[in-house]
Design a protein around this motif. Structure first.
Motif, PDB file in Angstrom:
ATOM      1  N   VAL A 293      17.259  37.440  36.707  1.00 21.48           N
ATOM      2  CA  VAL A 293      18.420  37.357  35.873  1.00 21.48           C
ATOM      3  C   VAL A 293      19.175  38.676  35.739  1.00 21.48           C
ATOM      4  O   VAL A 293      20.403  38.850  35.722  1.00 21.48           O
ATOM      5  CB  VAL A 293      17.876  37.200  34.318  1.00 21.48           C
ATOM      6  N   GLU A 294      18.443  39.844  35.789  1.00 21.23           N
ATOM      7  CA  GLU A 294      19.152  41.178  35.977  1.00 21.23           C
ATOM      8  C   GLU A 294      19.624  41.459  36.906  1.00 21.23           C
ATOM      9  O   GLU A 294      21.026  41.660  37.099  1.00 21.23           O
ATOM     10  CB  GLU A 294      18.100  42.177  35.810  1.00 21.23           C
ATOM     11  N   LEU A 295      19.281  41.102  38.185  1.00 17.93           N
ATOM     12  CA  LEU A 295      20.036  41.091  39.549  1.00 17.93           C
ATOM     13  C   LEU A 295      21.298  40.343  39.827  1.00 17.93           C
ATOM     14  O   LEU A 295      22.137  40.678  40.344  1.00 17.93           O
ATOM     15  CB  LEU A 295      19.030  40.612  40.713  1.00 17.93           C
ATOM     16  N   ASP A 296      21.056  39.040  39.074  1.00 15.96           N
ATOM     17  CA  ASP A 296      22.242  38.126  38.960  1.00 15.96           C
ATOM     18  C   ASP A 296      23.632  38.984  38.412  1.00 15.96           C
ATOM     19  O   ASP A 296      24.568  38.317  38.639  1.00 15.96           O
ATOM     20  CB  ASP A 296      21.799  36.806  38.456  1.00 15.96           C
ATOM     21  N   SER A 297      23.163  39.816  37.449  1.00 14.64           N
ATOM     22  CA  SER A 297      24.457  40.432  36.577  1.00 14.64           C
ATOM     23  C   SER A 297      25.051  41.537  37.573  1.00 14.64           C
ATOM     24  O   SER A 297      26.273  42.170  36.889  1.00 14.64           O
ATOM     25  CB  SER A 297      24.117  41.008  35.510  1.00 14.64           C
ATOM     26  N   VAL A 298      24.571  41.798  38.623  1.00 13.31           N
ATOM     27  CA  VAL A 298      25.017  42.921  39.527  1.00 13.31           C
ATOM     28  C   VAL A 298      26.376  42.525  39.996  1.00 13.31           C
ATOM     29  O   VAL A 298      26.447  41.663  41.065  1.00 13.31           O
ATOM     30  CB  VAL A 298      24.145  43.476  40.643  1.00 13.31           C
ATOM     31  N   GLU A 299      27.335  43.209  39.786  1.00 12.61           N
ATOM     32  CA  GLU A 299      28.881  42.993  40.459  1.00 12.61           C
ATOM     33  C   GLU A 299      29.031  43.689  41.776  1.00 12.61           C
ATOM     34  O   GLU A 299      28.625  44.770  41.762  1.00 12.61           O
ATOM     35  CB  GLU A 299      30.021  43.072  39.435  1.00 12.61           C
ATOM     36  N   TYR A 300      29.678  43.107  42.645  1.00 18.17           N
ATOM     37  CA  TYR A 300      30.200  43.651  43.854  1.00 18.17           C
ATOM     38  C   TYR A 300      31.649  43.742  44.254  1.00 18.17           C
ATOM     39  O   TYR A 300      32.376  42.894  43.722  1.00 18.17           O
ATOM     40  CB  TYR A 300      29.472  42.873  45.155  1.00 18.17           C
ATOM     41  N   ALA A 301      31.898  44.695  45.004  1.00 16.29           N
ATOM     42  CA  ALA A 301      33.431  44.842  45.382  1.00 16.29           C
ATOM     43  C   ALA A 301      33.345  44.553  46.879  1.00 16.29           C
ATOM     44  O   ALA A 301      32.479  45.071  47.487  1.00 16.29           O
ATOM     45  CB  ALA A 301      33.681  46.376  45.230  1.00 16.29           C
ATOM     46  N   GLY A 302      34.460  44.228  47.426  1.00 16.23           N
ATOM     47  CA  GLY A 302      34.699  43.950  48.794  1.00 16.23           C
ATOM     48  C   GLY A 302      35.777  44.872  49.347  1.00 16.23           C
ATOM     49  O   GLY A 302      36.584  45.472  48.460  1.00 16.23           O
ATOM     50  N   MET A 303      35.504  45.086  50.903  1.00 18.15           N
ATOM     51  CA  MET A 303      36.769  46.175  51.207  1.00 18.15           C
ATOM     52  C   MET A 303      36.736  45.918  52.621  1.00 18.15           C
ATOM     53  O   MET A 303      35.844  45.213  53.501  1.00 18.15           O
ATOM     54  CB  MET A 303      35.941  47.480  50.976  1.00 18.15           C
ATOM     55  N   ALA A 304      37.908  46.136  53.319  1.00 17.22           N
ATOM     56  CA  ALA A 304      37.907  46.049  54.789  1.00 17.22           C
ATOM     57  C   ALA A 304      38.456  47.440  55.343  1.00 17.22           C
ATOM     58  O   ALA A 304      38.979  48.008  54.683  1.00 17.22           O
ATOM     59  CB  ALA A 304      39.113  44.953  55.045  1.00 17.22           C
ATOM     60  N   HIS A 364      37.359  46.492  43.589  1.00 24.10           N
ATOM     61  CA  HIS A 364      36.766  45.726  42.828  1.00 24.10           C
ATOM     62  C   HIS A 364      37.812  44.985  41.976  1.00 24.10           C
ATOM     63  O   HIS A 364      38.483  45.267  41.235  1.00 24.10           O
ATOM     64  CB  HIS A 364      35.622  46.472  41.527  1.00 24.10           C
ATOM     65  N   ARG A 365      37.752  43.534  41.922  1.00 23.19           N
ATOM     66  CA  ARG A 365      38.455  42.594  41.506  1.00 23.19           C
ATOM     67  C   ARG A 365      39.875  42.545  42.093  1.00 23.19           C
ATOM     68  O   ARG A 365      40.778  41.957  41.512  1.00 23.19           O
ATOM     69  CB  ARG A 365      38.430  42.736  39.805  1.00 23.19           C
ATOM     70  N   GLU A 366      39.931  43.140  43.230  1.00 16.97           N
ATOM     71  CA  GLU A 366      41.209  43.169  43.872  1.00 16.97           C
ATOM     72  C   GLU A 366      40.845  43.000  45.500  1.00 16.97           C
ATOM     73  O   GLU A 366      41.517  43.842  46.400  1.00 16.97           O
ATOM     74  CB  GLU A 366      42.202  44.403  43.566  1.00 16.97           C
ATOM     75  N   GLU A 367      40.151  41.857  45.799  1.00 18.14           N
ATOM     76  CA  GLU A 367      39.699  41.786  47.086  1.00 18.14           C
ATOM     77  C   GLU A 367      40.486  40.763  47.799  1.00 18.14           C
ATOM     78  O   GLU A 367      40.020  40.211  48.794  1.00 18.14           O
ATOM     79  CB  GLU A 367      38.347  41.301  46.997  1.00 18.14           C
ATOM     80  N   GLN A 368      41.980  40.618  47.259  1.00 22.60           N
ATOM     81  CA  GLN A 368      42.623  39.565  47.939  1.00 22.60           C
ATOM     82  C   GLN A 368      42.768  39.862  49.476  1.00 22.60           C
ATOM     83  O   GLN A 368      43.112  39.103  50.267  1.00 22.60           O
ATOM     84  CB  GLN A 368      43.937  39.513  47.225  1.00 22.60           C
ATOM     85  N   ALA A 369      42.791  41.387  49.820  1.00 21.00           N
ATOM     86  CA  ALA A 369      43.014  41.651  51.133  1.00 21.00           C
ATOM     87  C   ALA A 369      42.034  41.239  52.004  1.00 21.00           C
ATOM     88  O   ALA A 369      42.326  40.928  53.223  1.00 21.00           O
ATOM     89  CB  ALA A 369      43.056  43.199  51.193  1.00 21.00           C
ATOM     90  N   LEU A 370      40.747  41.076  51.588  1.00 18.29           N
ATOM     91  CA  LEU A 370      39.831  40.360  52.611  1.00 18.29           C
ATOM     92  C   LEU A 370      40.146  39.087  53.171  1.00 18.29           C
ATOM     93  O   LEU A 370      39.498  38.714  54.096  1.00 18.29           O
ATOM     94  CB  LEU A 370      38.671  40.366  51.922  1.00 18.29           C
ATOM     95  N   GLU A 371      41.026  38.308  52.224  1.00 19.42           N
ATOM     96  CA  GLU A 371      41.407  37.006  52.653  1.00 19.42           C
ATOM     97  C   GLU A 371      42.473  36.911  53.614  1.00 19.42           C
ATOM     98  O   GLU A 371      42.937  35.853  54.284  1.00 19.42           O
ATOM     99  CB  GLU A 371      41.778  36.170  51.493  1.00 19.42           C
ATOM    100  N   LEU A 372      43.170  38.131  53.982  1.00 21.55           N
ATOM    101  CA  LEU A 372      44.442  38.046  54.854  1.00 21.55           C
ATOM    102  C   LEU A 372      43.715  38.040  56.119  1.00 21.55           C
ATOM    103  O   LEU A 372      42.822  38.692  56.614  1.00 21.55           O
ATOM    104  CB  LEU A 372      45.100  39.287  54.581  1.00 21.55           C
ATOM    105  N   PRO A 373      44.850  37.426  57.245  1.00 18.64           N
ATOM    106  CA  PRO A 373      44.378  37.705  58.672  1.00 18.64           C
ATOM    107  C   PRO A 373      44.279  39.126  59.187  1.00 18.64           C
ATOM    108  O   PRO A 373      45.016  40.089  58.474  1.00 18.64           O
ATOM    109  CB  PRO A 373      45.609  36.920  59.493  1.00 18.64           C
ATOM    110  N   ASP A 374      43.844  39.353  60.184  1.00 16.66           N
ATOM    111  CA  ASP A 374      43.547  40.909  60.894  1.00 16.66           C
ATOM    112  C   ASP A 374      45.107  41.431  60.871  1.00 16.66           C
ATOM    113  O   ASP A 374      45.077  42.545  60.803  1.00 16.66           O
ATOM    114  CB  ASP A 374      42.708  40.840  62.135  1.00 16.66           C
TER     115      ASP A 374
END
Length: 476
Positions: A293-304, A364-374
């Motif tokens: 339960v505790e580990l499920d609460s950890v949020e992550y950010a993505g980056m490129a 964090h919460r602005e990872e839309q860039a990861l969905e864009l093509p290279d």
């Protein structure tokens, strides 16, 4: 060697370090027979090297904090001591308020300790600088968000134009949410003491350092050579290292642990989980539900990361300095750029006719860039680089590295959450956790957490009797 069997789940630098400590690959006696199970096709996680434009570069993390010793010590233990090389003395900048401005000295994670250096940098407006000169008292308990604390104390502009870009480079997170206690613990006593924050940071930044000890270190050929060397040393020490082997099930038994992976059942006395929090939560849901339960609460950010290779002959003028950070408040596409050929002497020497740099995108919460093509990420990077430094040349090669859910976030209360997870693991027995989700996202911190994980299961690693030839079969 002990006849204990240990399964390490995860082949990033934390998992590899744990395997090295257990097997004797990092020096010292072998303490257990070790199997490492890595779900992907390679080890190293966010430490990753490859070629761009025919030049070996880092495609992930590129340096370690050398004044925390774990990473440097591990590099030396696996034969990379002679390859350690600090960055050059090229200076970093901040691209803000329409210009590149020098990163002011005397700061700690963007919190200023020298207001004269801050004024000279031009990073803050006159109003922002005046506000910073008039500190306001702020009451701090066990923890507080670093952005909230610094804004209350020195003004929002210090947060927006200094703390945010520095923290963003480490966590890709938001200063108004990141825990002071977890992310910058050296500032917590200053905050709790109630005195001047600027004076406290100045004293901290002015502490004498060991002569000849660099703040950061890299490796010739890139930091991606570290997991490769640790993995090689582990295999030579007898570690069974398996890639493309995701763990499907983990269950506690009266005898130890049952691990189902790659179509096999492995039996272990102890397990070290060196995987991101969501993966650890999935594996622990049956036997350690409170930890899950505790580990499920950890949020992550993505980056490129976008790596660009230019021919020096195509550049009207090579960029100066080591690169620049970008405050989110300025609304740019990229959040930072590193001029790799300026920052790393080994890279400049290995490819004198090329100039390599890289940019980073995503927050964090602005990872839309990861969905864009290279191609779009490259185009966005080039557009910002042209505006920031006047770069108009076209790269002859590019590479985009994506780290989806790559950086765990440390909100207020993170340290208490980690303590609860570890207490739950101790209650189950024969279980330890390590990696970026716990005690720090930096490489030395991850290696340190691996050492702590090994210590947590040390009571199971009793030496074998007799000639040490007793073996227990792993597999069914």
């Amino acid at each position: 060697m002990s006849d204990a069997q240990v399964v390490v789940v995860g082949g990033g630098i934390a998992g590899l370090a744990a395997a090295a400590f257990l097997s004797g690959a990092a020096g010292g006696p072998a303490r257990a027979r070790v199997t490492v199970l890595e779900a992907s096709g390679r080890v190293g996680g966010k430490l990753w090297g490859g070629e761009v434009g025919g030049v070996r570069v880092d495609l992930g993390a590129e340096s370690v904090l050398a004044r925390r010793p774990e990473a440097v010590e591990l590099a030396r233990a696996v034969g990379l001591g002679a390859e350690l090389e600090p960055p050059t003395t090229a200076k970093a900048a901040i691209w803000t308020r329409g210009a590149l401005r020098p990163l002011p000295g005397g700061q700690v994670m963007g919190v200023p300790g020298d207001l004269e250096a801050l004024a000279a940098s031009g990073v803050l407006s006159a109003e922002g600088l005046e506000r910073a000169r008039h500190e306001r008292p702020t009451e701090v308990g066990a923890d507080i968000a670093i952005g909230r604390y610094v804004a209350d104390r020195l003004g929002q502009e210090v947060v927006d134009r200094l703390v945010e870009p520095l923290l963003g480079g480490v966590y890709a997170g938001r200063a108004e949410e990141i825990s002071l206690r977890a992310a910058v613990p050296q500032l917590l006593p200053i905050a709790q003491g109630g005195g001047s924050l600027v004076a406290g940071v100045h004293a901290l930044a002015s502490r004498p350092q060991v002569v000849g000890t660099p703040v950061f270190q890299g490796l010739r050929g890139g930091l991606g050579t570290l997991p490769e060397a640790v993995a090689k040393a582990c295999v030579e020490a007898g570690v069974d290292l398996r890639t493309d082997t995701p763990v499907d099930e983990l269950r506690r038994t009266p005898e130890g642990w049952r691990v189902v992976a790659g179509g096999e059942v492995l039996i272990a006395d102890a397990v070290v989980l060196a995987v991101p929090a969501p993966a650890a939560a999935r594996l622990l849901r049956a036997d350690a539900p409170a930890a899950a339960v505790e580990l499920d609460s950890v949020e992550y950010a993505g980056m490129a990361l976008v790596t660009l290779a230019f021919r020096r002959a195509d550049l009207a003028e090579a960029p100066g300095g080591s690169g620049f950070l970008v405050p989110p408040v300025d609304g740019r596409r990229i959040k930072a750029s590193t001029f790799s050929s300026n920052k790393w002497g080994w890279l400049a020497r290995s490819a004198p006719d090329a100039f390599l740099l890289r940019t980073s995108l995503g927050r964090h919460r602005e990872e839309q860039a990861l969905e864009l093509p290279d191609e779009e990420l490259v185009a966005r990077s080039l557009a910002d680089l042209e505006e920031a430094i006047g770069l108009t040349a076209r790269p002859y090669d590019t590479f985009v590295s994506r780290f989806t859910a790559g950086l765990p976030q440390y909100p207020v209360g993170h340290a208490d959450r980690v303590a609860r997870v570890r207490a739950a693991a101790r209650a189950v027995g024969g279980l330890a956790l390590c990696g970026a989700a716990y005690d720090g996202v930096g490489i030395p911190a991850c290696i340190g957490s691996a050492a702590a994980a090994v210590a947590a299961i040390d009571n199971l690693l009793t030496p074998a009797t007799g000639d040490g030839s007793t073996e227990r079969t792993m597999g069914a």
